[in-house]
Design an enzyme around this catalytic site. Sequence first.
Site, PDB file in Angstrom:
ATOM      1  N   GLY A 135      -0.070  -4.223  -1.642  1.00  0.00           N
ATOM      2  CA  GLY A 135      -0.234  -3.975  -0.224  1.00  0.00           C
ATOM      3  C   GLY A 135       1.095  -3.620   0.417  1.00  0.00           C
ATOM      4  CB  CYS A 136       1.880  -1.758   3.520  1.00  0.00           C
ATOM      5  SG  CYS A 136       0.621  -2.501   4.584  1.00  0.00           S
ATOM      6  CE1 TYR A 137       2.706  -5.936   8.076  1.00  0.00           C
ATOM      7  CE2 TYR A 137       0.400  -6.124   7.521  1.00  0.00           C
ATOM      8  CZ  TYR A 137       1.387  -5.857   8.449  1.00  0.00           C
ATOM      9  OH  TYR A 137       1.046  -5.519   9.733  1.00  0.00           O
TER      10      TYR A 137
ATOM     11  CB  THR B   3       5.764  -3.242  -0.841  1.00  0.00           C
ATOM     12  OG1 THR B   3       4.631  -2.996  -1.667  1.00  0.00           O
ATOM     13  CG2 THR B   3       6.943  -2.417  -1.317  1.00  0.00           C
ATOM     14  N   GLY B   4       7.202  -5.032   1.258  1.00  0.00           N
ATOM     15  CA  GLY B   4       8.370  -5.280   2.118  1.00  0.00           C
ATOM     16  C   GLY B   4       8.831  -6.724   2.099  1.00  0.00           C
TER      17      GLY B   4
END
Lengths: 344, 344, 344, 344
Positions: free
Chosen positions: B147-149, B151-152
Amino acid sequence: MRVAVLGASGYAGLELLRILLRHPVFEIAAVTSEQRAGQPVGDAFPALRGQLDLAFESADPARLASKLDLAFAALPHAASAPSVAALRRAGVAVADLSADFRLRDPALYREWYGDHPAPGLLAEAVYGLPELHREKVRGAGLVACPGCYPTGALLPLAPFLREGLLETTGIAIDSKSGVSGAGRKLEVGYLFAELDENAHAYKVAAHRHAPEIEQEASALAGSPVRVTFVPHLIPTIRGIVTSIYARPRRPLSAAAARELLSAAYRGERFVRVLPAGETPRLASVRGSNFCDVAAFVDERNGTLVLLSALDNLVKGASGQAVQCANLMRGLPEETGLLEAPLAP
Amino acid sequence: MRVAVLGASGYAGLELLRILLRHPVFEIAAVTSEQRAGQPVGDAFPALRGQLDLAFESADPARLASKLDLAFAALPHAASAPSVAALRRAGVAVADLSADFRLRDPALYREWYGDHPAPGLLAEAVYGLPELHREKVRGAGLVACPGCYPTGALLPLAPFLREGLLETTGIAIDSKSGVSGAGRKLEVGYLFAELDENAHAYKVAAHRHAPEIEQEASALAGSPVRVTFVPHLIPTIRGIVTSIYARPRRPLSAAAARELLSAAYRGERFVRVLPAGETPRLASVRGSNFCDVAAFVDERNGTLVLLSALDNLVKGASGQAVQCANLMRGLPEETGLLEAPLAP
Amino acid sequence: MRVAVLGASGYAGLELLRILLRHPVFEIAAVTSEQRAGQPVGDAFPALRGQLDLAFESADPARLASKLDLAFAALPHAASAPSVAALRRAGVAVADLSADFRLRDPALYREWYGDHPAPGLLAEAVYGLPELHREKVRGAGLVACPGCYPTGALLPLAPFLREGLLETTGIAIDSKSGVSGAGRKLEVGYLFAELDENAHAYKVAAHRHAPEIEQEASALAGSPVRVTFVPHLIPTIRGIVTSIYARPRRPLSAAAARELLSAAYRGERFVRVLPAGETPRLASVRGSNFCDVAAFVDERNGTLVLLSALDNLVKGASGQAVQCANLMRGLPEETGLLEAPLAP
Amino acid sequence: MRVAVLGASGYAGLELLRILLRHPVFEIAAVTSEQRAGQPVGDAFPALRGQLDLAFESADPARLASKLDLAFAALPHAASAPSVAALRRAGVAVADLSADFRLRDPALYREWYGDHPAPGLLAEAVYGLPELHREKVRGAGLVACPGCYPTGALLPLAPFLREGLLETTGIAIDSKSGVSGAGRKLEVGYLFAELDENAHAYKVAAHRHAPEIEQEASALAGSPVRVTFVPHLIPTIRGIVTSIYARPRRPLSAAAARELLSAAYRGERFVRVLPAGETPRLASVRGSNFCDVAAFVDERNGTLVLLSALDNLVKGASGQAVQCANLMRGLPEETGLLEAPLAP
């Protein structure tokens, strides 16, 4: 009652004018700006064209004093104190929007801002967060209006600190602010082309509002509080949303956290405690003097999450200054401040 | 090599097409969308008019399989698994952008998403964060793109967790995301009039990406990690900035924190560790596969502050999927992904 | 005086509530919404939480009539007329924000909107642009508040048309509007991810406001006027800037054009004619009932360029409706409408 | 082939670097900036960190010449000509992005910009709009890349002017531009707090791009063309949408207008003629070298409405410069320029 706005050419000054123009008791008697002295207000701020028939003048506190019931000082820190001192000597009540009288300890001021220009006035100054210090603000001669970030951090934290419910080290305060908080400063990072579709942290754990938050938080807790404060710039003109992560000293349910917050602000006109599940949004406070707050608990690990939203130019600056000024002059606190948020 | 994009009518699908159009090895052989079957891609996405001479087709994994070297599945969770299963049965490698194969424990999946539609494939699935699992991704048949979150959050946390430096309970992860992360969904809150000049937290400590972060963080730490994850919506199209607040188990200097981060990502093409004092900014990663990271320590109370910025549609979704696909097919990892950020 | 807002769940309705909440004479007695009947206003519009202790009710014009001095109808076209008719039968004055009573010719209405639902009321309806029709609005029973685009086009054009100075064919009107003009509609093109950093024309020479502009422009000119009206969507929430290109019948100097405009609006509270060289800006009218206008002449080829800016939800809709309602009920026209623009 | 970018510290320079970094033939040999001489490019532009291992140097055209195949000059007008002259003396081909060689008549240049710094080079300069002057650009030594506004105005107008279909006086050109067109200039009006939620016309019928448009339009028409050009600033970083209002000399149907436009650009890689009913949108060209165009006719009064959209930093500046440079050096015109738009 006649009031002046000193340093009226920045955003906080403009916002003061916007609010005062509709205030039923305060009348704008003078607006000052060194850079713009002689310029009609409507030329500097086309939004006010035809609204206010005054020109900026160079500040002469002694001369101004004779015709004023109260002055708002919206000057940069360090530049504010001397003007405030002159006004106080002449007996004029002052609501100061600068940082000059927020920190009670001149050594702390020196650490973050440099030598204090008027330490003798610190004893008189009251920290102007009416929800925490209403009685002191009422009738005060000099009120130091809080910074925009401290207002959004302290309002949700206060009930929990006052009850001694939180570990006092390592409270993380993550704020996201619109760019008007930086004033009308010409810096590359504030250009539209640099900021739109952008967002970033700045002054990580090194922002001047951290000691101000800690001063008030410590007073509420009755013991030293240490916070990690990280401000972020987001692409909005106005507004600050703040998320606070704190560890309760003993297990705290979400319902109990919400109830504590609700009880603390029952009857307050400008602090709205949101119902369960709702989160504070900039769009619900834009242009208004409201600070919306909410409490959540991460049930999986016990962390308390406090949220707030306010308009940094209103409840975070000029609206709060008028709220204080109302109290200082014996008016109902909400006078001139009940305008509904601009939505959408 | 011939690839297909299943579920190409959303933002992740569109971004895959944008990247694949310039990829020197992968050739887009088919794009599917149930809603838009029959419609030329350029009609659905005017930005791609004249760029891609294909029409959406209805997905028929078995038929597609014969002409593909790899498939990207950009379908909603639960809808993805059956298509992935059909493709795997036909021997086609799949980079799946949905949540279906990210959580290794079907019970955890059930808790957050519902019954797992293809638990038999979980054993085969590799979590596609190449910086953490490069060797497993290389040559894998099924990769679950993060997911995008996560990864960050995971990229800056990984070196610290791996070294056992952090308290594993109460790590606070505060993310600010652009709205494209929600896809092309028609909800009032995603309207321009509702979101511009707005910002707010949502799904406080209740977002589906929390268990995904915890799964990977726990694996890195070698013991259960519990995070408090609070996502926020900010008025940008793309991008996520994340600020993480963690307590070191023993005192950690800012310099040591930076050095640990730098050492961990030396040689990585897509993770840029910023020099001291700089903070990750959305504007520096927009449209690119970079994730910028930085480490700070609040010297006054010892809190570690980790920051990151990425483009949720690239390194947070489609770029990472191509990065994985490159590894899966034996290509240099950065193939087709070195485009510079769009700035300003 | 007691007023109701029918169809209060859209943006024009919300803006009416925002204005009426501070109006010193009008009191909000009822708000209606079919979709939201029963829901407290503060739940639908969190910005108004704690401001207005009312719930939406289903509209029942006959029942409402007995307790109202005036009604604002903010309903969709065609849906508005029947409610307006019921209210008029019960003797209630109505300021209607829909398109239903703007066009005097039912055949023209049919061409652009479909069969007219209440043609019998057209004779009574007054076109509610007070700067052009003040005497008719004063005391009227039914006022058709103008569309947002016509207001911005007609105010700068009126003095020139009235004097017969312009060629009446081929006046080009190029408007740029914020998205709130489309209401709270769920369409892909109004999503933040689609509209931010975007701009485009729409309904080129095919927008329903063109015949409305022509009707009023023709009446001013005393002969048929034909305009080419091209609206554009730009990434702002509020506001319309309009640029008009017209050919003078005989040479016109820039100074003469400015003077004509100034003379026409001398004494008007809500139309501000800008000094030479200044151009109307959305930021100077946001949240206010002002329409800023300016005149330029391209000396090289004689073209007259007229510019205007207004807030589509205030002077373009709800503020103008209140301005009309004030006149209808014999109040000073500016009552409740002098709030300064929200700037920045 | 080795190229340099002179004046690389502004937005056009940054965009050149972004494009050239992926160009398969041009290699960036030097980047110059007087203000930033000595600074690594990645420090000035964090987006390029790790992408380009060069520092800005002070421009020394003679020394640079020996190692270059071509230079891009992205310097301010008047500052550009002397550098261009030095490079030309040394035999280096130059694609100049300034205004210095766009106007063929030095008297016209003087009127709008001041005395021309190198009139002797005007004879050699080719106006670099490849769709109009491809054969002259091919192999040219000095190309004057068009302004951003002229590109968006001339591409849709060209076929109609060439055929003599339009009245040549009073063509109204209404452009809406993102703020990056103003460069990285520190002016109050370009601050985010001033420009977001704002829009306004500027330099009404007094912008320097008007004579440039007229020069090329007149050449196309074979007789003097006079336009009224009004640029507007809108709150986007990139992009220009232009709407043009012109009167056909004889009746023109919408279908005929569209067909003329389609025929004119059949085979062009970078001009996309949209199908009937679609309007050019910034979001469809962002970051790309496309210019989307469309033609409409207002059937009610015969007015021709031409629309265009382009990214001012790409097709309006740096992309077009690379397109010209490709032609100048004998490469396929589209080399390095086929990147798809960044959408959303």
